[in-house]
Scaffold this active site. Structure first.
Site, PDB file in Angstrom:
ATOM      1  N   LYS A  79      54.198  15.946 -28.306  1.00  0.00           N
ATOM      2  CA  LYS A  79      53.852  17.365 -28.410  1.00  0.00           C
ATOM      3  C   LYS A  79      53.306  17.860 -27.080  1.00  0.00           C
ATOM      4  O   LYS A  79      52.593  17.134 -26.383  1.00  0.00           O
ATOM      5  CB  LYS A  79      52.821  17.548 -29.529  1.00  0.00           C
ATOM      6  N   SER A 160      51.199  23.171 -36.419  1.00  0.00           N
ATOM      7  CA  SER A 160      51.734  23.620 -35.140  1.00  0.00           C
ATOM      8  C   SER A 160      52.623  22.589 -34.450  1.00  0.00           C
ATOM      9  O   SER A 160      53.171  22.853 -33.391  1.00  0.00           O
ATOM     10  CB  SER A 160      50.570  23.967 -34.207  1.00  0.00           C
ATOM     11  N   SER A 184      48.077  20.269 -38.739  1.00  0.00           N
ATOM     12  CA  SER A 184      49.185  20.570 -37.835  1.00  0.00           C
ATOM     13  C   SER A 184      50.213  19.461 -37.684  1.00  0.00           C
ATOM     14  O   SER A 184      51.288  19.692 -37.131  1.00  0.00           O
ATOM     15  CB  SER A 184      48.650  20.946 -36.447  1.00  0.00           C
TER      16      SER A 184
END
Length: 494
Positions: A79, A160, A184
């Site tokens: 990420k 996210s 997330s």
């Protein structure tokens, strides 16, 4: 002709061992797949040169019979809020659009030392402030399960860490790092039909993870199977002198028996009554009930439990989140760090314009709200009270785990919504819905895992969540592995 890549890390490693496949050819296939699936927008950027260089070294190790670990040669994604030396790390925000770290985040560094191959950095909501991966400066990420190239209305990936979830679900990567502040990692795992794991706070180093909410942020892991998730966890867990919040005791890697040898007799499973909440879809409720029955049939006992402060948790989480965001975002001033505006009339105007240009509306709103809660006249009324209620939420879990061994809940309230539907509500309202079942685990610091169970009538994944007491990861993985074997989730892997 390309050989279809295996589904699991253990299978991939065996292919490398027997030389029916080598890391270079596997990486080349993965990069080709990533290129074909660009319309999903899972990646902010790929790193083909680095990946192939790592693959060459891995191939040499395998040929000499000296692989570093089960992960040696396995393609992974990271990420874009984890620092990667020499590779842009943007948090999907203009403020960090040109930021190139000079060091690696500990969790990525440990994966690299185990021979994992970095395919690229994945898309996310700006700074991790969202639950859909829809407001990145690089555009939204599309859910692999219902994405048609060129179609403007699609199913969201969740957030996210949506890019990481899609990278794994689509077969581009065997594992990916996400972050988990209020769900997330688990939220996109649920929507994308992969395993999403949040460990006990302090078991994974946060060094090199660009902070959102320091007291709740943890690195998360996304994989296609429970065993793969455990393999990644074993590789990256443990103390880190560069992160004072990590647990200082030595981490002993977890091992599990085959699923067929796992016995659940005597296991006490808790069903929190407060999670049967407004907005819970009939399909998720039915799935929840069926898995509880399945556990009971296997010898476990199922008990309703109460977590009384669940209804307050989302509001307390929101206040504490915004207060810590306001503090963490203060470092981005356009002078020493982050995007710098062309404004040169004064230092104050440079500071103001740099932040106005570098942050989107969601980030600005959280900064403003956080600073409001932290005002001297409001501090006791909001921030102090929120901290006290957070302790009560943690106490809820402590009491529940005196009665049961593990909790079974939904992860999300439904299958993945459409983008057009999702953006009808503002970020704050969406997070209140999307994070309802997931953020309490962050408030309590306990481990939690989202596991795909079945497909909905729309042919989209439906997942459930397991939560366990602090440092009970082995129990969590054991139960998850047993459920995984029973449900045999229908993968949509390329």
């Amino acid at each position: 002709m390309n050989r279809r890549l295996p589904l699991k890390l253990k299978e991939l490693s065996e292919c490398f061992r027997t030389q029916t496949l080598d890391p270079v050819s596997a990486t080349e296939q993965i990069l080709q797949l990533a290129n074909r699936l660009q319309h999903l927008n899972a990646f902010i950027r790929t790193s083909p040169e680095k990946a192939l260089a790592q693959a060459e070294k891995s191939s040499t190790r395998h040929k000499t019979g000296k692989p570093l670990s089960l992960l040696d040669g396995a393609p992974i994604a990271v990420k874009d809020n984890f620092c990667t030396k020499g590779i842009h790390t943007t948090c999907a925000a203009r403020m960090l659009e040109n930021f190139v770290p000079t060091y690696n985040a500990t969790v990525y560094e440990r994966l690299a030392r185990n021979g994992a191959i970095l395919v690229g950095k994945t898309n996310m909501d700006q700074y991790g402030m969202g639950s859909g991966t829809v407001d990145s400066i690089f555009g939204p990420t599309k859910n692999y399960w219902d994405a048609v190239e060129g179609e403007s209305d699609f199913r969201i990936a969740g957030g996210s860490s949506g890019g990481s979830a899609v990278a794994v679900a689509s077969g581009i990567c065997f594992a990916a790092l996400g972050s988990d502040t209020g769900g997330s990692t688990r939220n996109p795992a649920s929507y994308c039909g992969v395993v999403g794991f949040k460990p006990t706070y302090g078991l994974l180093s946060r060094y090199g993870l660009i902070p959102l909410v320091n007291s709740m942020d943890v690195p998360g892991i996304l994989t296609r199977t429970v065993d793969d998730c455990l393999a990644v966890f074993n590789a990256i867990a443990g103390p880190d002198d560069r992160d004072s919040t990590t647990i200082k005791t030595f981490f002993k890697p977890i091992s599990l028996p085959d699923a067929s040898k796992i016995c659940l007799k005597g296991l006490k499973v808790g069903i929190p009554i407060e999670y049967h909440c407004e907005g819970l879809s009939d399909e998720v409720l039915t799935t929840w009930t069926k898995v509880a029955d399945m556990l009971e049939d296997a010898g476990a006992s199922v008990h309703p439990v109460s977590l009384p402060y669940t209804s307050a948790s989302i509001f307390v989480y929101s206040i504490l989140n915004q207060c810590e965001v306001a503090s963490n975002m203060a470092r981005y001033d356009g002078i020493e760090f982050g995007h710098r505006s062309d404004e040169d009339a004064s230092t104050e105007q440079l500071y103001a314009k740099s932040r106005a240009e570098g942050f989107n509306g969601v980030v600005k709103n959280r900064i403003l709200s956080g600073n409001f809660f932290l005002l001297r006249k409001n501090y006791d009324k909001y921030f102090e009270k929120a901290l006290k209620v957070r302790r009560l939420i943690a106490n809820d879990f402590d009491r529940a785990f005196q009665e049961v061994d593990i909790l079974l809940t939904p992860t999300t309230l439904s299958d993945a919504p459409r983008y057009s539907e999702f953006i009808q509500s503002n970020n704050r309202d969406q997070c209140a819905v999307q994070d309802f079942c997931t953020q309490p685990a962050n408030m309590g610091g306990i481990p939690a895992l989202s596991l795909p169970i079945r497909l909905s009538e729309q042919r989209l994944p439906i997942s459930l969540q397991l939560m366990a007491p602090n440092f009970s990861e082995k129990r969590l993985f054991k139960v998850a592995k047993w459920i995984e074997e029973q449900v045999k989730f229908e993968t949509n892997y390329n």
